[in-house]
Design an enzyme around this catalytic site. Sequence first.
Site, PDB file in Angstrom:
ATOM      1  N   GLY A   1       0.836  -1.194   0.000  1.00  0.00           N
ATOM      2  CA  GLY A   1       0.000   0.000   0.000  1.00  0.00           C
ATOM      3  C   GLY A   1       0.874   1.249   0.000  1.00  0.00           C
TER       4      GLY A   1
ATOM      5  CD  GLN B   1       3.402   5.884   2.533  1.00  0.00           C
ATOM      6  OE1 GLN B   1       2.429   5.344   2.025  1.00  0.00           O
ATOM      7  NE2 GLN B   1       4.327   5.206   3.193  1.00  0.00           N
TER       8      GLN B   1
ATOM      9  CB  CYS C   1       5.119   2.450   7.395  1.00  0.00           C
ATOM     10  SG  CYS C   1       4.653   3.959   6.542  1.00  0.00           S
ATOM     11  CG  LEU C   2       6.477   1.134   1.347  1.00  0.00           C
ATOM     12  CD1 LEU C   2       5.980   1.401  -0.069  1.00  0.00           C
ATOM     13  CD2 LEU C   2       7.558   0.060   1.337  1.00  0.00           C
TER      14      LEU C   2
ATOM     15  CG  HIS D   1      -0.820   1.622   7.264  1.00  0.00           C
ATOM     16  ND1 HIS D   1       0.113   1.101   8.140  1.00  0.00           N
ATOM     17  CD2 HIS D   1      -0.119   2.435   6.426  1.00  0.00           C
ATOM     18  CE1 HIS D   1       1.311   1.596   7.835  1.00  0.00           C
ATOM     19  NE2 HIS D   1       1.194   2.400   6.799  1.00  0.00           N
ATOM     20  CD  GLU D   2      -1.150   2.700   2.717  1.00  0.00           C
ATOM     21  OE1 GLU D   2      -0.683   3.856   2.639  1.00  0.00           O
ATOM     22  OE2 GLU D   2      -0.446   1.706   2.958  1.00  0.00           O
TER      23      GLU D   2
ATOM     24  CG  HIS E   1       0.292   7.154   5.305  1.00  0.00           C
ATOM     25  ND1 HIS E   1       1.433   7.644   5.910  1.00  0.00           N
ATOM     26  CD2 HIS E   1       0.502   5.820   5.143  1.00  0.00           C
ATOM     27  CE1 HIS E   1       2.284   6.644   6.102  1.00  0.00           C
ATOM     28  NE2 HIS E   1       1.751   5.523   5.655  1.00  0.00           N
TER      29      HIS E   1
HETATM   30 ZN   LIG Z   1       2.555   3.631   5.759  1.00  0.00          ZN
END
Ligand SMILES: [Zn+2]
Length: 176
Positions: free
Chosen positions: A46, A51, A94-95, A136-137, A140
Site C-alpha cells: 500500500g 509518501q 510502512c515504506l 493504515h493508508e 496517512h
Molecule cells: Zn505507511
Amino acid sequence: MSIKPLIILPDPILRQVSKPVERVDAQLRKFAGDMLDTMYDAPGIGLAAIQVGEPLRMLVIDLAKEGEEPAPQVFINPEVLASSDERSVYEEGCLSIPDYYAEVERPASVRVKYLDRDGKQQEVAAEGLLATCLQHEIDHLNGVLFIDHISKLKRDMVMKKFKKLAKDKPPTRMVG
Ligand SMILES: [Zn+2]
C-alpha cells in the site's frame, strides 16, 4: 510511469493533512500509475500519495501474493463510513519507516467509500488485510502514522532511531 523517491520519517511532510482530489483526469491516472510503480519497486502492499510528497487524498493497494497476478487498486478521496466494534491485530510496517514492524490493533472491518480511477463512486466492505491496509493508508492522508497507534515508549525509540539515521546521512551535494 516512473518510480518516485519515498518520504522517510522524520520528514515533517508525513504529518501534513492531504487535500481532496478535485478532478480525476489523465494526469491523475498517470500519477496513480507512478504510485503503483513506486510501491511495487519498494516493495510494499500500500502507498499513500503523501509518501511520495503529494498531499492528495489518494492511495494505492495491491494485496496479490507472490506468484499471483497483480491486482492494483486505486482509492481516491476514500472515506470510512463505518467500522466494526470487533478488532483485529496485524503486524504492520510502512515504506516511510523502513525495517520497523509492530503489532497494531484496529477495527476488524470497515466500510469505505471512494472514487475509482475512472472517477466513479464506489463502496467496499473490507475485512482482514484489506481493512487494515485501508485504515493504515487513510491514516496517512490525515498525517497519522502506524507508530501513533503503539505505546509512547516504543514510538519514542523509533523516532530517536530515525532522527539519528537522518542526521548521520551524508549531505547530498551537487558537484558539477
Ligand atoms: Zn505507511
